[in-house]
Enzyme design. Structure first.
Site, PDB file in Angstrom:
ATOM      1  N   ASP A 204       1.173  83.750 100.995  1.00 17.92           N
ATOM      2  CA  ASP A 204       2.525  84.268 100.792  1.00 17.92           C
ATOM      3  C   ASP A 204       2.661  84.888  99.396  1.00 17.92           C
ATOM      4  O   ASP A 204       2.157  84.329  98.414  1.00 17.92           O
ATOM      5  CB  ASP A 204       3.510  83.098 100.945  1.00 17.92           C
ATOM      6  CG  ASP A 204       4.949  83.545 100.953  1.00 17.92           C
ATOM      7  OD1 ASP A 204       5.305  84.344 101.826  1.00 17.92           O
ATOM      8  OD2 ASP A 204       5.723  83.106 100.077  1.00 17.92           O
ATOM      9  N   GLU A 255      -0.506  88.604 101.764  1.00 16.30           N
ATOM     10  CA  GLU A 255       0.767  89.294 102.003  1.00 16.30           C
ATOM     11  C   GLU A 255       1.134  90.030 100.723  1.00 16.30           C
ATOM     12  O   GLU A 255       1.469  89.403  99.714  1.00 16.30           O
ATOM     13  CB  GLU A 255       1.878  88.298 102.354  1.00 16.30           C
ATOM     14  CG  GLU A 255       3.156  88.994 102.781  1.00 16.30           C
ATOM     15  CD  GLU A 255       4.442  88.490 102.139  1.00 16.30           C
ATOM     16  OE1 GLU A 255       5.515  88.936 102.560  1.00 16.30           O
ATOM     17  OE2 GLU A 255       4.390  87.676 101.195  1.00 16.30           O
TER      18      GLU A 255
END
Ligand code: NOJ
Length: 525
Positions: A204, A255
């Site tokens: 993330d 990401e």
């Protein structure tokens, strides 16, 4: 599990947003028991791996991206033992398991943040985060002008007068990656889950861990001091060594919403991450030339570092693409623009989504399927305000409806909500018209989106590998050949065009001698 070398280079990876996938215990929220009961849907679909969004204990301020403990399972979702069983059951079906890791921040309920609050200014506990005095004579101004990506300031003041940094909600304090303790901690977390059999991590905010320690003010929209900092590469090199020290090709997926694809590709060098989501593709408006450009740039940037592209149309953060492509006006995606106000022609959006699915499945590299995309679900735009849960909605005071509309629980079967999601309702309301979009209804219909995805994923396995060569079939037709023997064409123009020569393997809509508007075709040629 079969050992396929380089499996991640061409893998079809299915994203499970756990609380909206399937509810096994009847509390209205999806859980691991629900996933286990639905694994056969995923096996039948023909995917290679599942990516689970965060499953850790969390107060759910940001749907689990506010992690309170990186080494356990959220009780609403199940237990660590169940997670281990789920991993084994997926492996038994030849499906790999990737989990989310959230290294940029934690929950304000994480024991380290609680300890930092208790320990006070100047303590080693506060060095794990970004605590700073405020500006102005009484320190009542935030330390700099950074904005939270969810709206408002990126700083919150604590009772003793210091401020802490949070690039997301105030319940998600950012870690200070200049502190070696944070590095050691996350390396240990990686091992904890690798030891339990996970095949990889989706990282993330992978571009955001390292900050310019001077925390300088920024001009509007400038993210330089908290994105794509050089020090990140060293972190991912050490993570890669850990991944490589395990057998079975464990992978790291980043990401990264970076404006420059060649910058993003630097993270995909051979000793760093394996792959990263291609968000330029996701945000691309419905236009042949724009798609041609994104695909060309993507393949070039990835080729330079020897990494595979990873195509993605939707995820739990963006408007579902049936809705995006059905909009009158801007058919792209942006976090910043108020596109949710544009009218939507869902029939057109669906036609285009079908064509886009075949494009994604045909391009060289890997791809992601976001749960519900295979059913042709659309963004639910009319969720009542009082039911909205995304912090984006509250932090922008409703100016941005947030991301709940793409997180509505999946319809599995039956004629009425919650459509087999579970026995206890669903945490967000499902449209009544989803009765025609349940997995059960679509499995029985050869013309459904589900059948298209199943056929596409199956046929894709036997398509020739090779490099992509563009074909000129007109400005508004996106067409290419891969290797010898496979042709792809998608007609973006308003009128039908002649069908390229070859035997039709699969088409996104009826093709009869010609290729209609917004229709894609796979040909053996
Ligand atoms: C990206 C995740 O996909 C999103 O859902 C989350 O809100 C932010 N990172 C912050 O963790």
């Amino acid at each position: 599990m079969t050992d396929k070398t380089g499996w991640w280079r061409s893998a079809a990876i299915y994203q499970v947003y756990i609380r909206s996938f399937a509810d096994g215990n009847g509390d209205g929220v999806g859980d691991l028991a629900g996933v286990r009961a639905r694994l056969d849907h995923l096996a039948d679909l023909g995917i290679d791996a599942i990516w689970f969004t965060p499953w850790y204990p969390s107060p759910m301020d940001d749907g689990g991206y506010d992690v309170a403990d990186f080494r356990d399972i959220e009780p609403l979702f199940g237990t660590l033992a169940e997670a281990e069983e789920l991993i084994a059951e997926a492996h038994a079906r030849d499906i790999r398991v990737i989990i989310d890791i959230v290294p940029n921040h934690c929950s304000d309920e994480h024991r380290w943040f609680q300890a930092a609050l208790d320990a006070g200014p100047g303590s080693p506990e506060r060095q794990r985060f970004w605590f700073r005095p405020g500006r102005g004579p009484d320190g009542s101004e935030p330390p700099n002008n950074w904005k939270s990506r969810f709206g408002g300031s990126a700083w919150t003041r604590v009772p003793d007068g210091e401020w802490y940094l949070h690039l997301y909600s105030s319940r998600q304090p950012d870690f200070n990656w200049d502190n070696p303790e944070i590095r050691t901690e996350f390396e240990d977390v990686l091992r904890f889950w690798f030891d339990r059999g996970v095949d990889g991590f989706r990282i993330d905010v992978a571009d955001g861990l390292v900050k310019d320690p001077h925390l300088p003010d920024v001009d509007d929209g400038d993210e330089t001091p908290f994105s794509d900092q050089e020090g990140l590469h060293e972190i991912y090199r050490s993570w890669r060594k850990i991944a490589d020290s395990y057998g079975g090709e464990r992978v790291l997926v980043g990401e990264m919403w970076l404006p420059d694809m060649s910058r993003a590709a630097r993270y995909l060098r051979r000793d760093e991450l394996h792959s990263a989501f291609n968000f330029d593709f996701l945000v691309c408006p419905w236009d042949a030339a724009r798609f041609r450009d994104v695909v060309t740039r993507t393949l070039r940037a990835h080729d330079e570092v020897g990494a595979p592209a990873a195509w993605v149309l939707s995820n739990h953060d963006v408007t579902r693409h049936v809705t995006r492509y059905g909009r009158e006006g801007d058919t792209g995606f942006s976090f910043a623009n108020r596109l949710h106000e544009l009218p939507v022609d869902r029939e057109r959006g669906t036609r285009r989504a079908r064509a886009a699915a075949l494009l994604t499945l045909a391009l060289p590299g890997g791809l992601y399927v976001y749960q519900g995309e295979e059913l042709g679900l659309w963004e639910v735009l009319d969720i009542p305000d009082e039911l909205r849960q995304d912090p984006v909605f509250a932090r922008t005071r409703g100016a941005d409806p947030g991301r709940d509309g793409c997180r509505v629980p999946i319809p599995w079967s039956g004629d009425e909500p919650p459509f087999g999601f579970g026995s206890g309702g669903a945490w967000l309301p499902q449209p009544a018209s989803w009765r025609d979009y349940t997995a059960e209804a679509e499995a029985a219909d050869p013309a459904s989106m589900l059948s298209l995805y199943r056929d596409g994923l199956r046929i894709r396995r036997s398509l020739p590998a090779g490099s992509l060569e563009w074909l000129s079939l007109g400005e508004e037709v996106l067409a290419f050949r891969i290797g010898t023997g496979f042709t792809f064409a998608l007609n973006f123009s308003a009128a039908p065009v002649p069908l390229p020569a070859g035997e039709v393997l699969l088409a996104s809509g009826p093709v009869d001698g010609e290729l209609p508007t917004d229709t894609a075709v796979w040909l053996r040629s």
